[in-house]
Structures are given as structure tokens and as C-alpha cells.
Design an enzyme around this catalytic site. Structure first.
Site: not given
Ligand SMILES: NC(=O)c1ccc[n+]([C@@H]2O[C@H](COP(=O)([O-])OP(=O)(O)OC[C@H]3O[C@@H](n4cnc5c(N)ncnc54)[C@H](OP(=O)(O)O)[C@@H]3O)[C@@H](O)[C@H]2O)c1
Length: 282
Positions: A59, A200, A238, A241, A246, A250
Site C-alpha cells: 500500500y 463494503l 477492517i 475510509s 465515515r 463505521n
Molecule cells: N489482503 C488483501 O488482499 C486485501 C485486499 C483488499 C483490501 N484489504 C484490506 O481491507 C481493507 C478494506 O477493504 P477495501 O478498502 O478494499 O474496501 P471496503 O472497506 O469494502 O470499502 C472501501 C470503500 O468504501 C467507501 N466507504 C467507507 N465507508 C463508507 C461508508 N460508511 N459509506 C459509504 N462508503 C464508504 C470508501 O470510501 P471513502 O474512503 O471515501 O470513505 C472506499 O471507497 C483495505 O483498506 C485493506 O486494509 C486487504
């Protein structure tokens, strides 16, 4: 913050080793690319009660995570830091040790709480040596626990032939639209705890009308309902945001009561993968 016990089970004795407490909820920091974005998000999250931060060398923001932790003034041992060995760096025992040290330097920390293999090494022959390297990071005290990410049931099963200590956690994509009961059972089988990334579905599903109806009936927001479902299903969760309100919304999911909504959530399942899915790699 409610916690769950995680441990690296000793494969010969079957004993739970290196047992530690891990918060069930935290902040993911993937795709925080603007300078200062990750630092500000982590700092805000810590101020609002988050105690688990999930980053990765991939990241490019381990340094900002460390900076925010130091700026917060919160004692180091009250914050749980997760980072990951990149898949392209998961080549050998030696490189695993080197990359772990690099992550610690980036973070500016003496130890991490959980070190994960980000995804199964592409070279199947490297999987055993890489895990031996992870075990050495654990015994050196560079990390308090070791685990994997994006491991499918067959990858976990193969670990029984080369691991001394089994993983404490398998971080995989889990959301109400990708519930994964079979993979969760395989994770429990090795004594690990599932950790839900993209709860999400990367924001793709926050406007889902069925989720909106459910959230309305619960008196919470759609994101809160989805996050709380992941936590209540037994996964450490996890959401990411960068947005201060947000980030607060969360963590508010922790007080949502989902009683009576089990079948409505079961109906949301649609095997929806929002990002990559290395669990199905050979
Ligand atoms: N191990 C792996 O391969 C892997 C892969 C993917 C992710 N991850 C980890 O998991 C974490 C979370 O997954 P992710 O980032 O892929 O996706 P996520 O948490 O499912 O979704 C993040 C998205 O949702 C938006 N969001 C967050 N809170 C919200 C709310 N209350 N209402 C509306 N929209 C909202 C965020 O925008 P804003 O920021 O603008 O709020 C962002 O665009 C990552 O950050 C990372 O640490 C690990």
C-alpha cells in the site's frame, strides 16, 4: 474495543502458542495514495477509538501509519498493527526476513502485532521456505503473531506438510455478498480466525436497495449494517475510509443490534468478488 484471542497452533503438540488478543474491528488503509491521507485517516481513527490498523508494504503507506501512531500519544501496546509480505516479495526464507525488517523500518516500530503473507506465493516451491521465514520473524520477536491472506482451503491444507506453527489469521474478502462458509470452516480447522477485507465490497454495494431496506429497519446506515454483519459472523473486520465522518460512522457499527435479520442477510449472498481472489490460485 472487544477482542478475539488468536494463536499460532503448534502443529506437533496441537497447543495454542503465542496466544494474543486482537480487536475485532479496525481501519484498513488500502488506496490512501495522497501524501498525508493515510496519516490523517489513521490519526482520526485512533482519536475516535479504533485500535487496529491494517496496512501492507504494497500500500506504500506503512511510514504514515507509524507516524500517526506516534503522533497519537496512545501507548504502542494499546494499538494492534497488521502489515503484509507482498506476493512478489514472497520468494524465499531470507527475503521474508529482509522484508519484515523493511516493514518495521517503514513503520518506525520495534515490532508489529501480526505479519501476514499477502497472498500465496506464486512459486509453489517457495511456500514452505517463506513460511519458515515467517516463523523465524515470530521467534525473533519482530511480530507477535503470523498469518496468511488470500489462502484457499487447499493452500491451508498444504501448510500441514511444511508448517511448525499454523497461521493465526487468514485475511480474505468477506461481505454480506460473499459469505464464504466453506472457506471459513477450513480456516477454523487450522485454528485460525477469519479476517474480513472489503466488507463494503470496496464501496460497490453500499447503495444496494436490499441492504438499504435492512438498514432502515435496524435504524442504522447501510455501511454500518454490512460491517456489523461481518463482525457478528465471526470475522475481524477492517473497512477502509479516508473520510472523517465515515470513519466515525463505521465504528458506530459496533453498537448495532442485528437480531432477527439473519435470513435477510443470508439472502444477500451472491458470490460477489469486488477485487482480486487469489484463494482460487493453484
Ligand atoms: N489482503 C488483501 O488482499 C486485501 C485486499 C483488499 C483490501 N484489504 C484490506 O481491507 C481493507 C478494506 O477493504 P477495501 O478498502 O478494499 O474496501 P471496503 O472497506 O469494502 O470499502 C472501501 C470503500 O468504501 C467507501 N466507504 C467507507 N465507508 C463508507 C461508508 N460508511 N459509506 C459509504 N462508503 C464508504 C470508501 O470510501 P471513502 O474512503 O471515501 O470513505 C472506499 O471507497 C483495505 O483498506 C485493506 O486494509 C486487504
Amino acid at each position: 474495543m472487544e477482542t478475539v484471542s488468536i494463536s499460532n497452533r503448534d502443529i506437533t503438540t496441537g497447543q495454542q502458542k503465542h496466544e494474543i488478543e486482537m480487536p475485532r474491528f479496525g481501519l484498513g488503509v488500502y488506496l490512501m495514495g495522497e501524501p498525508g491521507e493515510c496519516r490523517d485517516a489513521v490519526r482520526h481513527a485512533l482519536d475516535k477509538g479504533y485500535r487496529l490498523i491494517d496496512t501492507a508494504m504494497a500500500y506504500g503507506n506503512e511510514d504514515e501509519v507509524g507516524e500517526a501512531i506516534r503522533d497519537s500519544g496512545i501507548p504502542r501496546d494499546e494499538i494492534f498493527v497488521v502489515t503484509k509480505l507482498r506476493q512478489p516479495h514472497a520468494n524465499s526464507h531470507e527475503e521474508t526476513l529482509e522484508r519484515c525488517q523493511q516493514s518495521l523500518e517503514n513503520l518506525g516500530l520495534d515490532y508489529m502485532d501480526l505479519y501476514l503473507v499477502h497472498a500465496p506465493p506464486k512459486d509453489q516451491e517457495a511456500r514452505g521456505p517463506v513460511w519458515k521465514g515467517m516463523e523465524e520473524c515470530l521467534s525473533n520477536g519482530w511480530t507477535r503473531s503470523i498469518g496468511v491472506s488470500n489462502y484457499g482451503a487447499h493452500h491451508l491444507d498444504a501448510m500441514l506438510s511444511y508448517a511448525e506453527f499454523l497461521p493465526s489469521v487468514n485475511q480474505i474478502e468477506i461481505s454480506p455478498w460473499l459469505q464464504r462458509p466453506a472457506l471459513r470452516a477450513a480456516i477454523r480447522e487450522v485454528g485460525a480466525v477469519p479476517m474480513a477485507y472489503s466488507p463494503l465490497a470496496r464501496g460497490h454495494k453500499v447503495d444496494d436497495p436490499s441492504l438499504a431496506a435492512l438498514a432502515e429497519s435496524l435504524g442504522c446506515t447501510p455501511a454500518q449494517a454490512a460491517i456489523k454483519w461481518c463482525i457478528d459472523s465471526g470475522a475481524i473486520t477492517i473497512p477502509k475510509s479516508s473520510n472523517p465522518s465515515r470513519i466515525e460512522e463505521n465504528i458506530g457499527s459496533l453498537s448495532v443490534d442485528l437480531s432477527g435479520t439473519e435470513s435477510a442477510f443470508a439472502d444477500l449472498e451472491e458470490s460477489y468478488v469486488s477485487g482480486w481472489d487469489p484463494t482460487s490460485e493453484p
